[in-house]
Design an enzyme around this catalytic site. Structure first.
Site, short mmCIF file in Angstrom:
data_model
loop_
_atom_site.label_atom_id
_atom_site.label_comp_id
_atom_site.label_asym_id
_atom_site.label_seq_id
_atom_site.Cartn_x
_atom_site.Cartn_y
_atom_site.Cartn_z
N ASP A 266 4.69 0.99 -4.79
CA ASP A 266 4.90 0.56 -6.17
C ASP A 266 5.64 1.58 -7.02
OD1 ASP A 266 3.80 -1.99 -6.41
OD2 ASP A 266 1.76 -1.22 -6.64
C1 GLC Z 1 -1.73 0.40 -4.76
C2 GLC Z 1 -1.38 -1.06 -4.90
C3 GLC Z 1 -0.61 -1.55 -3.70
C4 GLC Z 1 0.51 -0.63 -3.38
C5 GLC Z 1 0.05 0.80 -3.23
C6 GLC Z 1 1.18 1.78 -3.01
O1 GLC Z 1 -2.72 0.53 -3.78
O2 GLC Z 1 -2.50 -1.85 -5.09
O3 GLC Z 1 -0.12 -2.84 -3.93
O4 GLC Z 1 1.12 -1.08 -2.20
O5 GLC Z 1 -0.64 1.18 -4.40
O6 GLC Z 1 1.95 1.96 -4.14
C1 GLC Z 2 0.49 2.97 -10.12
C2 GLC Z 2 -0.15 3.59 -8.92
C3 GLC Z 2 -0.05 2.71 -7.71
C4 GLC Z 2 -0.50 1.32 -8.04
C5 GLC Z 2 0.18 0.79 -9.28
C6 GLC Z 2 -0.41 -0.55 -9.64
O1 GLC Z 2 1.85 2.89 -9.96
O2 GLC Z 2 0.40 4.84 -8.61
O3 GLC Z 2 -0.82 3.24 -6.66
O4 GLC Z 2 -0.19 0.48 -6.97
O5 GLC Z 2 0.01 1.67 -10.36
O6 GLC Z 2 0.25 -1.14 -10.69
#
Ligand code: GLC
Ligand code: GLC
Length: 810
Positions: free
Chosen positions: A483
């Site tokens: 993300d």
């Molecule tokens: C969080 C989110 C997931 C994403 C991950 C890596 O766990 O829930 O959707 O893939 O972060 O950014």
């Molecule tokens: C932030 C976190 C990530 C998560 C995301 C959810 O970017 O670092 O882990 O998946 O929020 O919106």
């Protein structure tokens, strides 16, 4: 350092001191009514949705950290204490907290008086039972005062904390006999109320917080408790609470049991009232009637145990390693069920008002529980697919109460659609139920444009094909699985969201992570097409997968590992040419699982590079070197301090991808070594460093570049649970459901002499014994089913009963 121990026979973790390195929590409830309960009885309850139907109030990130919960106070001749230690924190003579499968039992003892409370949510009920057993261990008669306490939340957990100008006027309760009813806003638009009951006459009560606690007191010393007398307050606005007051007498050696009950009720519109402004309490009384004696409660508790025996009976490992067995048989499966129930909504790190259900998260979670609750998994798949768009893209999130896509976050996370192929094929392999493919499933919840679920999968596949970039690799969109790798967002405004800002047009950033993912699930799609006899579509799809393999080899290889991406300007991300972020874990995982360039040695080289550059004492970090400065064309990833979260943290979710990659090379020893590094049961001895619960995975462990490597955060609600369960059971132990039966293909350390697994699969119980006399890591020489040698390594589905399977490795 340890703070407790595993009691595997009871499937419990037993915490022996209240001062754990962080609140260690558990979840109660399995369907509609849920509670979070910490080892000192902190936490809260909600009905279905932690935001819209929060029943009891909780303040996150409080001081102290975990403050507020369902508390009991005892005033025993002026000595005031709580059986869960908090909130009073009077030193106890004895303390113990047992977190089990959907229940928690907390016991405290002070001056010869023992108070044991069993907390659980009975199956198919909308209530939390708290059975309190009080025992006098002294030779004298004991006379003491017991106060219960909880604070009502005014339903919407977000509004409850914000809209004080309104909310401090609206609170309303009713008190009848030993039950306190919370009915705020019931008059107008709400048809629901909550209640807190005890199955004994009370000698007083309080329902107004200030009257009970005192304006200048704290939970640790409520005025009423210190003074030893309730005020019989009736809340009008301000903050309604529920506190029962009981005077109790126990002869030497005597025990008494009380049942407290927190319940939630919905009334039909025409049955809301029993008199003017008096709520209809009939349904509440019916619930109370079900659980108003210890005998009834014990029976409900046995039913809950039987439910878990059944769920956990589908996969039972005997490996000779008790840590491995307890994770595979108990805690990892348990955590997977919790992620099914909660998604990412409510934990001690997720505040229950933020995220809905994630498209990619929910699909991935499914692979951890499909063998336990296949029917509910089927329903979940359809719910998720219903939020897809007609071009195969998808809403990134949807809301559990409405099941509708979330407009605020939107779509364009280009890995999302592919995970639907993962969840669906895993579901069919587990159940053999191909009928899900014919199910009519809407797009964006619009039934008028519904198509078969198979068409949804096809669109998912082609969404990648139709969105390729200049190198023939998948366009990343807003982000892929990571993300925080926001290659189409250039943000200099701190008030902007990285994930929804796309402020430069014409972006052609491409992702090698999606490329590998596409090869893996593209092949699954092809296999599925062949299963259902649409060969032409399979052949057509094969061409696209082959093209992708070529594109990865040609444009995605950096010499010693797979690139991570091409950025907006076409520059390499995750290359030796870069100063920071030279190598990333995600593309090594997915391209290895896809076995891209395996013959040419690419997989081996990539995984050796992971070992060399990303592995550390506590697990595999996400990238290296960590980013030390903000890179505007990369986005959020470079905002985190080095070693945390997506910037070189050990993001546990993606470690199993490397484990699975290792098993494709036959390196069982290394796969298991990675498994053990992040597996909580193996970290129990360093709980003081690790900090989060030693029985569940955390999303992240601080990486080697962090200030405090090895320290975990964000336990419970993480895709780590499902993926580690998948890696250990499917790829290391090698028990893989497939269309035609159970494929058996272990990849273990050569020194293991074998192991056994009891696996229930489509109504048949297979008692599988793996024998490794040859001391190999991989390879199945011979399989004998009920005394008959079979061909190949797939054990066919048999119609019921128990069957013996002997597998000889070699
Ligand atoms: C969080 C989110 C997931 C994403 C991950 C890596 O766990 O829930 O959707 O893939 O972060 O950014
Ligand atoms: C932030 C976190 C990530 C998560 C995301 C959810 O970017 O670092 O882990 O998946 O929020 O919106």
């Amino acid at each position: 350092m340890k703070f407790g121990f595993f009691d595997d026979a009871n499937r419990e973790y037993v915490i022996t001191t209240p001062e754990t390195p962080f609140p260690w929590i558990n979840y109660l409830g399995n369907e509609d009514f849920f509670s979070l309960v910490s080892n000192t009885a902190g936490g809260y309850s909600f009905y279905k949705d932690a935001k819209f139907r929060r029943l009891t109030r909780y303040r996150y990130n409080n001081v102290p950290m975990d403050n507020g919960g369902r508390y009991f106070y005892i005033n025993d001749g002026g000595t005031v204490w709580s059986p869960g230690w908090k909130p009073v924190k009077t030193p106890l003579d004895k303390y113990e907290c047992r977190h089990g499968m959907s229940y928690t039992r907390i016991t405290g003892e002070k001056n010869g008086l023992e108070a044991e409370t069993l907390f659980f949510v009975p199956l198919k009920s909308w209530c939390e039972v708290q059975k309190v057993k009080l025992t006098n261990h002294t030779n004298e008669k004991k006379q003491f005062k017991l106060f219960s306490f909880m604070e009502w939340c005014l339903w919407n957990a977000e509004d409850d904390q914000n809209n004080l100008q309104r909310n401090l006027n609206t609170g309303e309760v009713e008190i009848a006999d030993s039950t306190i009813y919370h009915k705020t806003e019931y008059k107008e638009r709400r048809n629901h109320y909550a209640f807190y009951h005890v199955n004994a006459p009370v000698q007083g009560y309080d329902t107004d917080r200030e009257s009970f606690v005192g304006l200048y007191n704290e939970f640790s010393g409520p005025k009423a408790v210190l003074e030893g007398r309730p005020t019989n307050s009736h809340a009008h606005g301000w903050s309604p609470i529920a506190s029962h007051y009981l005077e109790i007498e126990l002869a030497p050696g005597e025990s008494k049991e009380l049942v407290f009950l927190l319940g939630y009720i919905e009334n039909k519109e025409e049955e809301k009232w029993e008199a003017k402004n008096i709520i209809n309490k009939k349904p509440a009384k019916a619930v109370i009637d079900q659980f108003d004696t210890p005998a009834k409660v014990n029976k409900a508790f046995e039913e809950l145990r039987a439910y878990w025996d059944d769920l956990l009976g589908n996969f039972v490992l005997d490996s000779g390693d008790e840590k491995l067995d307890r994770m595979v048989n108990i805690w990892n499966q348990y955590q997977c069920m919790v992620t099914f129930n909660m998604s990412r909504s409510a934990s001690f790190f997720e505040v229950g008002i933020g995220r809905g259900m994630g498209f990619r998260d929910s699909n991935q979670d499914l692979i951890g529980f499909v063998h336990q609750i296949p029917e509910r998994a089927r329903e979940r798949i359809i719910d998720i697919a219903s939020t897809q768009f007609q071009d195969g893209g998808a809403y990134h999130q949807y809301q559990p109460l409405t099941k509708r896509g979330n407009d605020a976050i939107g779509g364009n996370f280009n890995d999302d659609p592919l995970w639907l192929i993962l969840s669906t094929t895993e579901y069919i392999k587990e159940t053999g139920d191909f009928s899900i493919l014919d199910e009519k499933v809407p797009f964006d919840n619009d039934m008028s444009v519904a198509k078969s679920h198979f068409e949804h999968l096809k669109l998912s596949f082609y969404h990648v094909v139709n969105n390729l970039g200049p190198h023939g690799l998948p366009l990343i969109g807003r982000a892929d699985w990571n993300d925080c790798l926001n290659l189409n967002c250039f943000s200099k405004d701190p008030n902007e969201s990285f994930q929804t800002t796309e402020n430069k047009s014409g972006g052609t950033a491409e992702s090698l992570m999606i490329a590998g993912l596409f090869v893996v699930y593209g092949r699954e799609y092809i296999k599925l097409c062949r299963q259902i006899g649409i060969e032409k579509e399979a052949d057509e799809a094969q061409k696209h997968v082959d093209n992708m393999v070529e594109a990865i080899k040609k444009h995605g290889w950096d010499g010693n590992w797979y690139l991570r991406a091409y950025d907006f300007f076409g520059n390499k991300v995750g290359s030796n040419e870069n100063e920071e972020g030279k190598i990333f874990i995600e593309s090594q995982g997915w391209c290895s699982m896809a076995e891209v360039g395996k013959e040419e040695g690419m997989v081996e080289k990539a995984l050796d590079s992971v070992k060399e550059r990303l592995d550390c004492e506590y697990g595999i970090v996400l990238n290296n070197p960590a980013f030390t400065k903000y890179v505007v064309e990369y986005g959020e990833i470079s905002t985190y301090p080095a070693g945390y979260k997506e910037n070189a943290g050990i993001f546990c979710h993606n470690n199993p991808w490397i484990m699975i990659g290792e098993t494709s090379l036959g390196r069982g020893e290394r796969a298991l070594e990675y498994y053990k590094k992040i597996c909580p049961a193996y970290l129990e001895d360093i709980s003081d460093l690790h900090r989060t619960e030693p029985y569940v995975y955390a999303q992240m462990i601080a990486g080697k570049d962090a200030f405090k490597p090895g320290e975990a955060k964000n336990s419970w609600l993480t895709g780590t649970a499902a993926w580690n369960y998948y890696a250990i059971t499917r790829h290391i132990l090698g028990i893989q459901p497939d269309y035609d039966g159970l494929r058996i293909d272990p990849c273990i350390p050569g020194e293991w002499s074998g192991f056994s697994v009891k696996r229930k699969f489509r109504g048949t119980t297979f008692n599988i014994k793996i024998v490794n006399k040859a001391a190999v890591s991989k390879g199945v020489k011979k399989i004998v089913v009920d005394g008959q040698e079979i061909e190949g390594n797939i054990v066919k589905v048999l119609d019921g009963g128990d069957h013996q399977v002997i597998v000889e490795m070699g």
